[in-house]
Enzyme design. Sequence first.
Site, mmCIF file in Angstrom:
data_model
loop_
_atom_site.group_PDB
_atom_site.id
_atom_site.type_symbol
_atom_site.label_atom_id
_atom_site.label_comp_id
_atom_site.label_asym_id
_atom_site.label_seq_id
_atom_site.Cartn_x
_atom_site.Cartn_y
_atom_site.Cartn_z
ATOM 1 N N ARG A 64 47.442 43.313 57.794
ATOM 2 C CA ARG A 64 46.081 43.134 57.293
ATOM 3 C C ARG A 64 45.981 41.739 56.683
ATOM 4 N NH1 ARG A 64 43.491 44.742 51.903
ATOM 5 N NH2 ARG A 64 41.345 44.218 52.365
ATOM 6 N N HIS A 105 37.367 38.197 51.815
ATOM 7 C CA HIS A 105 38.280 38.467 50.702
ATOM 8 C C HIS A 105 38.027 37.361 49.667
ATOM 9 C CE1 HIS A 105 42.132 40.760 49.619
ATOM 10 N NE2 HIS A 105 41.890 39.986 48.571
ATOM 11 N N GLU A 112 36.869 44.772 48.238
ATOM 12 C CA GLU A 112 36.596 45.006 46.818
ATOM 13 C C GLU A 112 35.308 44.345 46.324
ATOM 14 O OE1 GLU A 112 40.136 43.844 44.688
ATOM 15 O OE2 GLU A 112 41.382 45.327 45.671
ATOM 16 N N ASN A 129 41.875 50.517 47.979
ATOM 17 C CA ASN A 129 42.929 49.774 47.294
ATOM 18 C C ASN A 129 43.212 50.474 45.986
ATOM 19 O OD1 ASN A 129 42.688 48.009 49.391
ATOM 20 N ND2 ASN A 129 41.796 46.336 48.192
ATOM 21 N N TYR A 168 45.810 50.863 42.609
ATOM 22 C CA TYR A 168 46.898 50.326 41.790
ATOM 23 C C TYR A 168 47.219 51.194 40.576
ATOM 24 C CZ TYR A 168 46.668 46.198 44.668
ATOM 25 O OH TYR A 168 46.725 45.362 45.752
ATOM 26 N N GLU A 223 45.592 48.654 50.259
ATOM 27 C CA GLU A 223 46.429 47.885 49.330
ATOM 28 C C GLU A 223 47.064 48.846 48.348
ATOM 29 O OE1 GLU A 223 44.659 44.648 47.112
ATOM 30 O OE2 GLU A 223 43.594 43.925 48.891
HETATM 31 O O1 IFM Z 1 45.863 40.234 44.764
HETATM 32 C C1 IFM Z 1 44.839 41.174 44.667
HETATM 33 C C2 IFM Z 1 44.090 41.271 45.981
HETATM 34 O O2 IFM Z 1 43.588 40.036 46.381
HETATM 35 C C3 IFM Z 1 42.946 42.234 45.861
HETATM 36 N N1 IFM Z 1 43.367 43.493 45.318
HETATM 37 C C4 IFM Z 1 44.192 43.483 44.144
HETATM 38 C C5 IFM Z 1 45.360 42.539 44.333
HETATM 39 C C6 IFM Z 1 46.252 42.543 43.075
HETATM 40 O O3 IFM Z 1 45.524 42.136 41.959
#
Ligand code: IFM
Length: 451
Positions: A84, A128, A173, A299, A301, A353
Amino acid sequence: MNNIETADLHATFPDDFVWGVATSAYQIEGAADQDGKGLSIWDTFCRQPGVIADNSNGDIACDHYHRWEEDLDMIAGLGVDAYRFSVSWPRVRPGGSGDWNEAGLAFYERLVDGLLARGIKPYLTLNHWDLPDELQAGGGWANRATVDRFVEYALGIAYRLGDKVVSIATHNEPWVVAVLGHESGVFAPGIKNRQTAIQVSHHLLLSHGLALQALRESGCKASLGIVLNLSPMHAASDAPADLAKTRLEDGRLLRWYMDPLFKGRYPQDILDDLGDDAPVVHAGDMRAIATAMDFLGVNYYSRSVVSADKPWDVHSSGRDVTDMGWEVYPEGLTELLVRLHRDYPVPPLYVTENGGAFKDQLSDGRIHDTGRTDYIQRHIAAMADAMREGVRMGGYMVWSLMDNFEWASGYEKRFGIVHVDYDTQIRTLKDSARWYRDFLGRQKIKRSSGQ
Ligand code: IFM
């Protein structure tokens, strides 16, 4: 065999499940002013003193623009199915409108052909975050005309690459572009105005829907969708004020994007909360935004713990955190995926992500990044849990292939499963990359054995 890596885990993933690694243009390419590339808002933003932790920028980054062949060999060596990446809009159309830059288009064509030659599926993201600076001068995403420029950009890329790439995501995002770029102003273009941020979010969503329609009408065969950053919001306590704030924050992050995309309307409680800051919406906008998608990228985290008396952020307390200060909370991924599946008529979901920044130490040519390896393993297991609960998942991509420019954190935070020495540009596989490669190897053996 690792303790999370049971036969049961491998059996959960269908043979066509797509495993990948992810990057984005501004974070790795460098060559910021070469071969006719125009300036992006990040090129300009990074020039402001104090906005980037280490006062760095993406001028050179991982020099991927020049080292792409070596990088593709490295990606192939990991045994992934997919890569990606994003296209830099100002590299292919420097001013965002007007002339296209053949050298920029040819770069992405070489990249995509190089992936295909190595048997790797190209997953392309159009935006992006590196909007052409010239469009920002005309108001950027706050100006409705940028929506039309984006649709032209999407069609131009599809014309050149649409029959070669497997997937096209419109935006990565949009919440980040709107809120961090236009409300808190900690990201480019550094604007601090809530009303602007809300209008920007509407234009991003609208441009997504209109681009999807235009791409489909053009006969583009790639799978089409969008990528959202989402996390569960948990109230810090059962106090009514904490619960109310949690619902509000969930509305701002998740429902503000998921409701229009899948229900064709903005959530009423958030519109009420916005009052005069609510976006200007034209007739037909909401129908366009809700254009059917082939996939939704998520995405993930961390989760967020919300208190009424504290400003919201992704930090929480009590458990392990990554170098970003983000709590390691794999079960939040299961919760999130199950919720999306339950509350919305979603197409197949992809974790586009997932990964962690950790402090790495290179010793004797090795990086024993046990924190990152553990993080990835536990999140893959959490995704498998969601699949066992009936969630349709299409793939999983590690963020990130290699250490890179982490926006306002500069080069201080390392998300890569491959270490980058920024002085020499030498890439070194960390233990997490070795584990991922071996895990995918075992997944392939499972595929070919028909189990
Ligand atoms: O590095 C970023 C990415 O560009 C977009 N999503 C979160 C990642 C980590 O902060």
